[in-house]
Scaffold this motif. Structure first.
Motif, PDB file in Angstrom:
ATOM      1  N   SER A 371     -23.071 -36.605 -49.215  1.00 28.63           N
ATOM      2  CA  SER A 371     -23.634 -37.540 -49.798  1.00 28.63           C
ATOM      3  C   SER A 371     -24.878 -36.306 -49.446  1.00 28.63           C
ATOM      4  N   PRO A 372     -25.422 -35.905 -50.227  1.00 28.83           N
ATOM      5  CA  PRO A 372     -26.824 -34.701 -49.762  1.00 28.83           C
ATOM      6  C   PRO A 372     -28.238 -35.868 -49.927  1.00 28.83           C
ATOM      7  N   GLY A 373     -28.003 -36.332 -50.752  1.00 21.37           N
ATOM      8  CA  GLY A 373     -28.936 -37.336 -50.277  1.00 21.37           C
ATOM      9  C   GLY A 373     -29.261 -38.466 -49.410  1.00 21.37           C
ATOM     10  N   ARG A 374     -27.593 -38.849 -48.971  1.00 20.08           N
ATOM     11  CA  ARG A 374     -28.083 -39.203 -47.584  1.00 20.08           C
ATOM     12  C   ARG A 374     -28.437 -38.629 -45.791  1.00 20.08           C
ATOM     13  N   ILE A 375     -28.014 -37.144 -46.028  1.00  7.50           N
ATOM     14  CA  ILE A 375     -27.781 -36.412 -45.536  1.00  7.50           C
ATOM     15  C   ILE A 375     -30.221 -36.120 -45.061  1.00  7.50           C
ATOM     16  N   VAL A 376     -30.251 -35.559 -46.226  1.00  7.68           N
ATOM     17  CA  VAL A 376     -31.691 -35.494 -46.655  1.00  7.68           C
ATOM     18  C   VAL A 376     -32.141 -36.792 -46.082  1.00  7.68           C
TER      19      VAL A 376
END
Lengths: 434, 433
Positions: A371-376
């Motif tokens: 998930s891009p949101g969780r990587i960030v």
């Protein structure tokens, strides 16, 4: 070929920077930018209004309708500009997600489009007489006021916010991300404009790009970006939540169908402390999973609740426990929660609980990569805390945690506040369902 | 493009975006689909039955016996499937292998699922096994009532949920889509173990179920594993299920409902119900897409109408409109928070039937839908959700892009003309107490 946290490239210094996470896993490109604005009494509403205004119109797309049409032309790219909170910072976020041009007719350069779009919205707002458009300001001011009033609509979130307020007892992390109604009512165009100027001039700024991109193209883009030229204030590292040791109980009465009990505990440990992995295990065993003590005892055995959890704010070193219960079950639920916390202090932790929790946490940490949101989010948290293990490094550290480590952590955890949202009907224990 | 890989497996391919899906129907009647997502860390698997909250009256297969069961029983049954004979629950089995498991029930289906980053084989076996092992006793059914009652009460405190629930009760006279998926505190109190067994035996037969797996997996191996698990179970063939839905009048039951709650400002929702029809498969999916395009064109964020309502302070940016349909129902809802529900209602009633939608508007909306379709492959949870939604409606994920491209402005106008009759419209409002 799996990418790990180590796959994040980029740097952050002098209060500004960027990170890039190249991966072929995603069919979308995410371009996110964040300003970190310290939460200050009397000032939070000013910061909260900035993304709301910026989202409305820019110099190239000078009405909200044109902004939205632009996003639709980019094959339904999404853009969110909003205000959040992390530790004692207001997080002003600007997030663009678009389909990678490789999968679209005409193969548009979505990286360039995304960077351009976010920069346009952040730095080139629609202006009238050298300030924000007064009509947009007035409309958004009214909406912010209504949004603050509407915080009572979501009872679960409301109860959590109240607990944090009680725990903070005047410390900055207790300030609501939207500010207060009084602040929102007193907002002036000039004041919000000054806040915006200050954000650009001083506040830490960090960008993230996630997707199938060439990191060098990202680097070139940021090297050319003027907002990356000037040093900003450096980011103050968060210190752990300091309890006032009041062990207060606060009870609010409202017309509700279900009671919400929330407890706040000081752990004294944040993500960069050596005991952090043991704390993560502790919280997982207590209430992170369906096999955890709270779920098993409050829900499965006593049948008191549908949900019962413990979760950790790793930036503040604060643990919160919550459950939704019958009004008359307040004491019974507290008894079980206290008993489970006490059992952990005494070392009543089974091998299965250790093993299941390690497996569950490993699964969660590995899944962040999808998930891009969780990587960030993971990277942002590390930035604020000033380091600490994440990804494979954290999994490795968790696997070395012993039962003794967990018990040691358990013994330093202290209850600081209990909050209960309950019915305003005297003598009511079971409300009539409609 | 379709091709046959081996006798029973059908591969559907979408080359533009480099995706393919493998379908097979096993001897037991169970259908299985696998959508490989190379590079993903997580694998997500669902085991779903075509049985939801609206299936509360049916004939027991192989008999002529009609039964009516308590409202909310499909959701109750979903909860109870996690209980194991001899104590313990299924969460522990998944916990042992680090998977995160869950389940949900909606109008038409009940879905059990897990996501994992390791031990796929073990976790998939647990999923395939527990959904086929009911264990209901007086005691464990009684225990669940306390838990579900708290779940229902949690929803009762959510204004958006009440708003929608009240609207459904106003729109529909008899179709069980009008009921809350969870049932009510009263209805679930009457549920007995034998009711659960009747529902279980009727609806949890492999021929009424579907397995879907997505993630970085080998499709053949997954299909083989499911086939072996089915072979071990050796289910007896079952007659088709006869679901009994009462006839639904054309007009709404009540045109306006109001409810008081502690909210800061009124919440407003308007609903439009379809005339009774029998759309299925691609026709039904096409209709859902037409509905989405029409609403986004009319009142979406890029519309002039949205801008007008927003600038007048009548709506905020959470205002939304969408159409949804199943095999026995179809309806649209639109609304959000507003300081002036009466005025918003008047403006909407006045404008919705005649607001222009241009060809350019439609082209932009189609672009957006196409982009969102590709974006679906970003999140394997969402992908699974949409896949399962379509499976029990007789269509497939990969049908979406061609259907989007095929839609013309006339389709939107025809949809609008039949969908917005005042007698098929109702309004639900939550007013501050």
């Amino acid at each position: 070929m799996a990418q790990s946290a180590a796959g994040v490239g980029g740097h952050f210094e002098h209060g500004r920077g960027w990170y890039c996470y190249p991966t072929k896993r995603f069919k979308t490109l995410s371009v996110y930018a964040y300003w970190l604005n310290p939460l200050m009494p009397g000032k939070a509403s000013q910061g909260a209004l900035v993304p709301q205004i910026l989202r409305r119109a820019s110099q190239s797309w000078d009405s909200t309708m044109l902004v939205e049409r632009r996003l639709e032309e980019l094959y339904g790219a999404s853009f969110r500009a909003e205000v959040g909170k992390i530790g004692d910072q207001q997080l002003l976020s600007f997030q663009f997600d678009g389909v990678n041009g490789r999968f679209l007719p005409g193969r548009p350069d979505m990286l360039a489009e995304g960077l351009n779009f976010v920069q346009e919205m952040m730095y080139r707002p629609r202006m009238v007489d050298g300030r924000f458009d007064a009509e947009i300001f007035a409309q958004e001011k009214v909406l912010l006021r209504r949004q603050i009033q509407a915080l009572i609509n979501d009872k679960g979130q409301y109860a959590l916010n109240r607990l944090v307020e009680v725990l903070a007892d005047g410390q900055r992390f207790g300030i609501n991300r939207l500010g207060t109604l009084e602040e929102a009512e007193q907002l002036t165009l000039e004041g919000v404009w000054q806040t915006y100027a200050e954000l650009q001039k001083r506040r830490p700024l960090v960008w993230f790009v996630v997707g199938d991109v060439d990191p060098e193209a990202v680097q070139r883009a940021f090297a050319a970006a003027s907002e990356m030229a000037e040093p900003q204030e450096s980011l103050a590292t968060m210190t752990t939540f300091r309890p006032r040791d009041q062990a207060r109980t606060v009870i609010d009465h409202q017309p509700v169908q279900q009671g919400k009990v929330n407890l706040g505990y000081a752990t004294g440990i944040t993500a960069k402390d050596p005991d952090y992995p043991a704390l993560v295990m502790y919280v997982g065993i207590l209430g992170g999973f369906p096999h955890s003590k709270l779920f098993m005892n409050v829900r499965e055995k006593a049948s008191l609740a549908y949900y019962a959890y413990a979760r950790l704010d790793a930036v503040l070193g604060l643990m919160m426990v919550g459950a939704g219960i019958e009004f008359g079950d307040f004491d019974a639920a507290l008894d079980i929660i206290h008993q489970q916390v006490e059992l952990m202090r005494q070392g009543a932790i089974s091998d299965d609980e250790m093993q299941f929790t390690l497996s569950g946490l490993t699964n969660e940490i590995r899944a962040e990569n999808d998930s891009p949101g969780r990587i960030v989010g993971r990277q942002l948290e590390r930035l604020l805390v000033g380091g600490g293990p994440s990804g494979p490094e954290l999994i490795e550290a968790l696997s070395k945690v012993t039962k003794e480590d967990v018990v040691r952590v358990a013994q330093q955890i202290r209850l600081d506040a209990t909050y209960f949202l309950t019915t305003d009907q005297a003598g009511e224990s079971v409300g009539a369902a409609q | 493009m379709m091709q046959r890989r081996e006798p029973e497996t059908v591969i559907q391919e979408h080359a533009d975006i480099d995706e393919r899906i493998y379908h097979v129907r096993l001897d037991s009647g169970l259908s299985v689909a696998v959508l490989p997502r190379p590079g993903f860390t997580k694998t997500y698997a669902t085991y779903a039955t075509h049985y939801g909250s609206i299936d509360n009256a049916f004939k027991v297969p192989g008999t002529n016996q009609s039964v009516t069961v308590p409202d909310g029983i499909a959701h109750f049954l979903e909860h109870k499937m996690f209980e194991k004979e001899g104590g313990g629950d299924v969460f522990d089995d998944f916990g042992r292998y680090g998977a995160s498991s869950n389940a949900y029930t909606d109008y038409v289906s009940t879905t059990f699922l897990f996501s994992t980053t390791s031990y796929l084989h073990e976790n998939l076996d647990i999923l395939l096994d527990f959904v086929q092992r009911p264990y209901f006793t007086e005691e464990n059914v009684a225990k669940e009532k306390g838990i579900i009652e708290q779940e229902i009460r949690m929803y009762l405190d959510m204004p958006g949920d009440r708003l929608h629930s009240n609207l459904m009760k106003a729109l529909y006279h008899r179709n069980p889509v009008r009921l809350d998926v969870t049932g009510s505190v009263e209805s679930i109190r009457t549920i007995r173990p034998e009711d659960l067994y009747v529902c279980y035996r009727t609806f949890y037969h492999p021929s009424n179920m579907h397995v879907f797996v997505t993630g970085d997996v080998d499709a053949d191996r997954v299909i083989d594993q499911v086939a072996e698990a089915q072979a071990r179970r050796a289910a007896q063939p079952q007659q088709p299920i006869e679901r009994l839905y009462p006839p639904e009048p054309l007009d709404v039951r009540e045109s306006r409902v109001e409810h008081r709650m502690q909210v800061a400002a009124p919440l407003f929702m308007m609903g439009f119900k379809d005339e009774p029809n029998h759309f299925t498969g691609q026709e039904l999916l096409r209709r859902e897409i037409v509905g989405a395009l029409m609403w986004n064109g009319l009142v979406g964020r890029s519309s002039a109408f949205f801008a007008q309502l927003y600038e007048q302070g009548l709506i905020n940016n959470r205002f939304q409109a969408h159409y949804t349909a199943g095999l026995t129902y179809g309806f649209s809802v639109l609304g959000g928070e507003t300081p002036e529900p009466e005025r918003l209602e008047a403006v909407l009633r006045d404008a919705l039937g005649t607001l222009p939608i241009s060809r350019q508007d439609l082209e932009r909306q189609k672009r957006r839908e196409l982009g969102e379709y590709v974006g679906l492959f970003q999140s394997i949870e969402e992908l699974a959700y949409v896949h399962n939604h379509l499976v029990f409606r007789g269509s497939s994920l990969f049908d979406i892009p061609d259907l989007i491209r095929s839609i013309r402005i006339e389709d939107l106008e025809e949809f609008r003309a039949r969908h917005m009759s005042p007698s098929q419209t109702a309004v639900s409002v939550i007013v501050p107490a």
